[in-house]
Motif scaffolding. Structure first.
Motif, PDB file in Angstrom:
ATOM      1  N   TYR A  41      23.388  -1.548   2.325  1.00  0.00           N
ATOM      2  CA  TYR A  41      23.283  -0.140   1.980  1.00  0.00           C
ATOM      3  C   TYR A  41      22.001   0.102   1.199  1.00  0.00           C
ATOM      4  CZ  TYR A  41      24.237   4.250  -0.428  1.00  0.00           C
ATOM      5  OH  TYR A  41      24.136   5.505  -0.922  1.00  0.00           O
ATOM      6  N   ASP A  42      21.299   1.130   1.564  1.00  0.00           N
ATOM      7  CA  ASP A  42      20.079   1.504   0.855  1.00  0.00           C
ATOM      8  C   ASP A  42      20.276   2.898   0.267  1.00  0.00           C
ATOM      9  OD1 ASP A  42      17.535   1.884  -0.096  1.00  0.00           O
ATOM     10  OD2 ASP A  42      16.615   2.112   1.881  1.00  0.00           O
ATOM     11  N   PRO A  43      20.375   3.031  -1.044  1.00  0.00           N
ATOM     12  CA  PRO A  43      20.620   4.347  -1.634  1.00  0.00           C
ATOM     13  C   PRO A  43      19.489   5.342  -1.410  1.00  0.00           C
ATOM     14  CG  PRO A  43      20.253   2.722  -3.337  1.00  0.00           C
ATOM     15  CD  PRO A  43      20.289   1.990  -2.034  1.00  0.00           C
ATOM     16  N   THR A  44      18.319   4.872  -1.045  1.00  0.00           N
ATOM     17  CA  THR A  44      17.197   5.778  -0.791  1.00  0.00           C
ATOM     18  C   THR A  44      17.061   6.116   0.686  1.00  0.00           C
ATOM     19  OG1 THR A  44      15.650   3.932  -0.582  1.00  0.00           O
ATOM     20  CG2 THR A  44      15.935   4.868  -2.785  1.00  0.00           C
ATOM     21  N   ASP A  45      18.057   5.790   1.501  1.00  0.00           N
ATOM     22  CA  ASP A  45      18.033   6.077   2.933  1.00  0.00           C
ATOM     23  C   ASP A  45      18.073   7.592   3.139  1.00  0.00           C
ATOM     24  OD1 ASP A  45      18.201   6.085   5.674  1.00  0.00           O
ATOM     25  OD2 ASP A  45      20.220   5.235   5.757  1.00  0.00           O
ATOM     26  N   ARG A  46      16.969   8.163   3.606  1.00  0.00           N
ATOM     27  CA  ARG A  46      16.854   9.610   3.740  1.00  0.00           C
ATOM     28  C   ARG A  46      17.708  10.160   4.876  1.00  0.00           C
ATOM     29  NH1 ARG A  46      10.559  10.704   3.924  1.00  0.00           N
ATOM     30  NH2 ARG A  46      11.425  12.283   5.280  1.00  0.00           N
ATOM     31  N   TYR A  47      18.002   9.365   5.889  1.00  0.00           N
ATOM     32  CA  TYR A  47      18.719   9.852   7.058  1.00  0.00           C
ATOM     33  C   TYR A  47      20.140   9.309   7.161  1.00  0.00           C
ATOM     34  CZ  TYR A  47      13.984  11.178   8.122  1.00  0.00           C
ATOM     35  OH  TYR A  47      12.735  11.724   8.045  1.00  0.00           O
ATOM     36  N   GLU A  49      22.894  10.254   5.686  1.00  0.00           N
ATOM     37  CA  GLU A  49      23.898  11.312   5.806  1.00  0.00           C
ATOM     38  C   GLU A  49      24.035  11.757   7.261  1.00  0.00           C
ATOM     39  OE1 GLU A  49      24.437  15.955   4.402  1.00  0.00           O
ATOM     40  OE2 GLU A  49      23.047  14.647   3.321  1.00  0.00           O
TER      41      GLU A  49
END
Length: 60
Positions: A41-47, A49
Motif C-alpha cells: 500500500y502506498d498512502p501517496t497513491d494519487r489514483y 481511490e
C-alpha cells in the motif's frame, strides 16, 4: 504482511544476479538481506481511490 524471502541489499554491486535467502544475511557475501516484497500500500497513491472504485464496480 511481508514476505519471509529476502534478497541481498547490495546485490547489484557484489553479485551478477539477485541472491535470495531466508536468513537476515547474504549467504555469499555476508551482507545484509532485506525484504524482497514490495510495499502492498502506498498512502501517496494519487489514483488508488479510482482503482478501488473500479474494482468495486466490477464485483457488482
Amino acid at each position: 504482511m511481508h514476505s519471509d524471502l529476502r534478497v541481498c541489499a547490495s546485490w547489484s554491486e557484489h553479485h551478477d544476479r539477485p541472491v535470495y535467502t531466508l536468513t537476515t544475511s547474504c549467504p555469499e557475501c555476508g551482507g545484509d538481506a532485506v525484504n524482497s516484497a514490495p510495499a502492498p500500500y502506498d498512502p501517496t497513491d494519487r489514483y488508488g481511490e479510482y482503482r478501488r472504485a473500479l474494482k468495486r464496480r466490477a464485483q457488482e
